[in-house]
Design an enzyme around this catalytic site. Structure first.
Site, PDB file in Angstrom:
ATOM      1  N   LYS A  13       7.101   6.103  -2.842  1.00  0.00           N
ATOM      2  CA  LYS A  13       7.248   7.314  -2.010  1.00  0.00           C
ATOM      3  C   LYS A  13       8.705   7.497  -1.550  1.00  0.00           C
ATOM      4  O   LYS A  13       9.229   8.591  -1.595  1.00  0.00           O
ATOM      5  CB  LYS A  13       6.320   7.247  -0.780  1.00  0.00           C
ATOM      6  CG  LYS A  13       4.840   7.193  -1.122  1.00  0.00           C
ATOM      7  CD  LYS A  13       3.967   7.443   0.093  1.00  0.00           C
ATOM      8  CE  LYS A  13       4.024   6.326   1.112  1.00  0.00           C
ATOM      9  NZ  LYS A  13       3.464   5.035   0.641  1.00  0.00           N
ATOM     10  N   ARG A  88      -1.640   9.314   7.848  1.00  0.00           N
ATOM     11  CA  ARG A  88      -2.213   8.106   7.257  1.00  0.00           C
ATOM     12  C   ARG A  88      -3.679   7.949   7.631  1.00  0.00           C
ATOM     13  O   ARG A  88      -4.321   6.997   7.190  1.00  0.00           O
ATOM     14  CB  ARG A  88      -1.450   6.890   7.758  1.00  0.00           C
ATOM     15  CG  ARG A  88      -0.504   6.288   6.716  1.00  0.00           C
ATOM     16  CD  ARG A  88       0.176   5.149   7.401  1.00  0.00           C
ATOM     17  NE  ARG A  88       0.725   4.148   6.553  1.00  0.00           N
ATOM     18  CZ  ARG A  88       2.013   4.062   6.241  1.00  0.00           C
ATOM     19  NH1 ARG A  88       2.859   4.987   6.601  1.00  0.00           N
ATOM     20  NH2 ARG A  88       2.437   3.043   5.526  1.00  0.00           N
ATOM     21  N   ARG A 127      11.063  -5.504  -3.827  1.00  0.00           N
ATOM     22  CA  ARG A 127      11.801  -4.432  -3.133  1.00  0.00           C
ATOM     23  C   ARG A 127      12.830  -5.017  -2.168  1.00  0.00           C
ATOM     24  O   ARG A 127      12.546  -5.919  -1.407  1.00  0.00           O
ATOM     25  CB  ARG A 127      10.808  -3.552  -2.377  1.00  0.00           C
ATOM     26  CG  ARG A 127      11.472  -2.492  -1.522  1.00  0.00           C
ATOM     27  CD  ARG A 127      10.543  -1.354  -1.239  1.00  0.00           C
ATOM     28  NE  ARG A 127       9.470  -1.691  -0.319  1.00  0.00           N
ATOM     29  CZ  ARG A 127       8.514  -0.821   0.034  1.00  0.00           C
ATOM     30  NH1 ARG A 127       8.499   0.401  -0.487  1.00  0.00           N
ATOM     31  NH2 ARG A 127       7.576  -1.173   0.873  1.00  0.00           N
ATOM     32  N   ARG A 160      12.165  -6.085   3.624  1.00  0.00           N
ATOM     33  CA  ARG A 160      11.421  -5.671   4.809  1.00  0.00           C
ATOM     34  C   ARG A 160      10.498  -6.796   5.260  1.00  0.00           C
ATOM     35  O   ARG A 160       9.917  -7.488   4.437  1.00  0.00           O
ATOM     36  CB  ARG A 160      10.589  -4.419   4.489  1.00  0.00           C
ATOM     37  CG  ARG A 160      11.344  -3.141   4.710  1.00  0.00           C
ATOM     38  CD  ARG A 160      10.582  -1.947   4.212  1.00  0.00           C
ATOM     39  NE  ARG A 160       9.203  -1.854   4.689  1.00  0.00           N
ATOM     40  CZ  ARG A 160       8.414  -0.814   4.476  1.00  0.00           C
ATOM     41  NH1 ARG A 160       8.878   0.229   3.789  1.00  0.00           N
ATOM     42  NH2 ARG A 160       7.183  -0.788   4.916  1.00  0.00           N
ATOM     43  N   ARG A 171      -1.836  -4.408   4.135  1.00  0.00           N
ATOM     44  CA  ARG A 171      -1.445  -2.986   4.102  1.00  0.00           C
ATOM     45  C   ARG A 171      -2.250  -2.228   3.046  1.00  0.00           C
ATOM     46  O   ARG A 171      -2.613  -1.069   3.236  1.00  0.00           O
ATOM     47  CB  ARG A 171       0.058  -2.852   3.837  1.00  0.00           C
ATOM     48  CG  ARG A 171       0.889  -3.261   5.060  1.00  0.00           C
ATOM     49  CD  ARG A 171       2.335  -3.512   4.712  1.00  0.00           C
ATOM     50  NE  ARG A 171       3.038  -2.343   4.241  1.00  0.00           N
ATOM     51  CZ  ARG A 171       4.128  -2.393   3.478  1.00  0.00           C
ATOM     52  NH1 ARG A 171       4.637  -3.533   3.097  1.00  0.00           N
ATOM     53  NH2 ARG A 171       4.706  -1.274   3.102  1.00  0.00           N
TER      54      ARG A 171
END
Ligand code: AMP
Length: 216
Positions: A13, A88, A127, A160, A171
């Site tokens: 995203k 969400r 990431r 992160r 998540r």
């Protein structure tokens, strides 16, 4: 153009958001980025939400909605916006509908990036981001030129805190239970655009652009 980017964590995203906002010239509203900024600056709000973001749980709707109300009232949103990571939950989506209805506007499209769990986990574990400019890298698919150093800022890349395996699994579970029902919600409003997210960023963006232009 008033858009929402929907999809599981790690679906790409953030990467698509960068391409979309450059093309449509609309501001990017990432509730995750806003929360992380508060946590970094240790604000009262940051202190309140840290335990949620660290464990991959959703921050309560009332906190998120206050952030969104405030952000969407800024002048730069008058010609459109791109929400990323919001809404969400169905409750957030319904609240967004009311906020927009009060302004006499509505969403144009909701873009859903569809990616399988195993690809997501692999992507998230690889990431990294630049703490200075925010640029996102993937150590396998889109690595920096120098090992773990931002190409533009020359500072060390970071991971992160919620991009660790245990938190990712949580998540994903939260996404399936609370966010995935939004696909049906927006589909029934005829504004959903489904795009397979297992492709190069450029190719995914081409598909998004084409789908929007075809339906305009
Ligand atoms: P993201 O960067 O969008 O993956 O968001 C990181 C974390 O921030 C999430 O795991 C949640 O804890 C929190 N968060 C971001 N956006 C929302 C939202 N719309 N509703 C609830 N929590 C959110």
């Amino acid at each position: 153009m008033r858009l929402v980017l929907l999809g599981p964590p790690g679906a790409g995203k953030g990467t698509q958001a960068e391409l979309i906002l450059k093309y449509f010239k609309i501001p990017h509203i990432s509730t995750g980025d806003i929360l992380r900024e508060h946590i970094k600056n240790n604000t009262a709000l940051g202190q309140k939400v840290k335990e949620y973001t660290d464990s991959g749980r959703l921050v309560p709707d009332d906190i998120i909605l206050e952030i969104v109300q405030d952000r969407i009232s800024k002048d730069d949103c008058s010609n459109g916006f791109l929400f990323d990571g919001f809404p969400r939950t169905i409750a957030q989506a319904e609240a967004l509908d009311s906020i927009l209805a009060e302004k006499g506007i509505e969403l144009d499209f909701v873009i859903n990036l569809d990616v399988e769990d195993q690809i997501i986990i692999d992507r998230i574990l690889n990431r990294r981001f630049c703490p200075k400019c925010g640029k996102i890298y993937n150590l396998k698919l889109n690595p920096p030129k120098k090992d773990n150093i931002c190409d533009d800022c020359n500072v060390e890349l970071q991971q992160r805190k919620d991009d660790k395996l245990e938190v990712i699994k949580n998540r994903l579970e939260v996404y399936r239970q609370q966010t995935q029902p939004l696909i049906t919600y927006y589909n029934s409003k005829n504004i959903l655009i489904n795009v397979p997210g297992d492709d190069t960023p450029e190719h995914i963006f081409e598909q998004i652009k084409k789908a929007i232009e075809d339906r305009k």
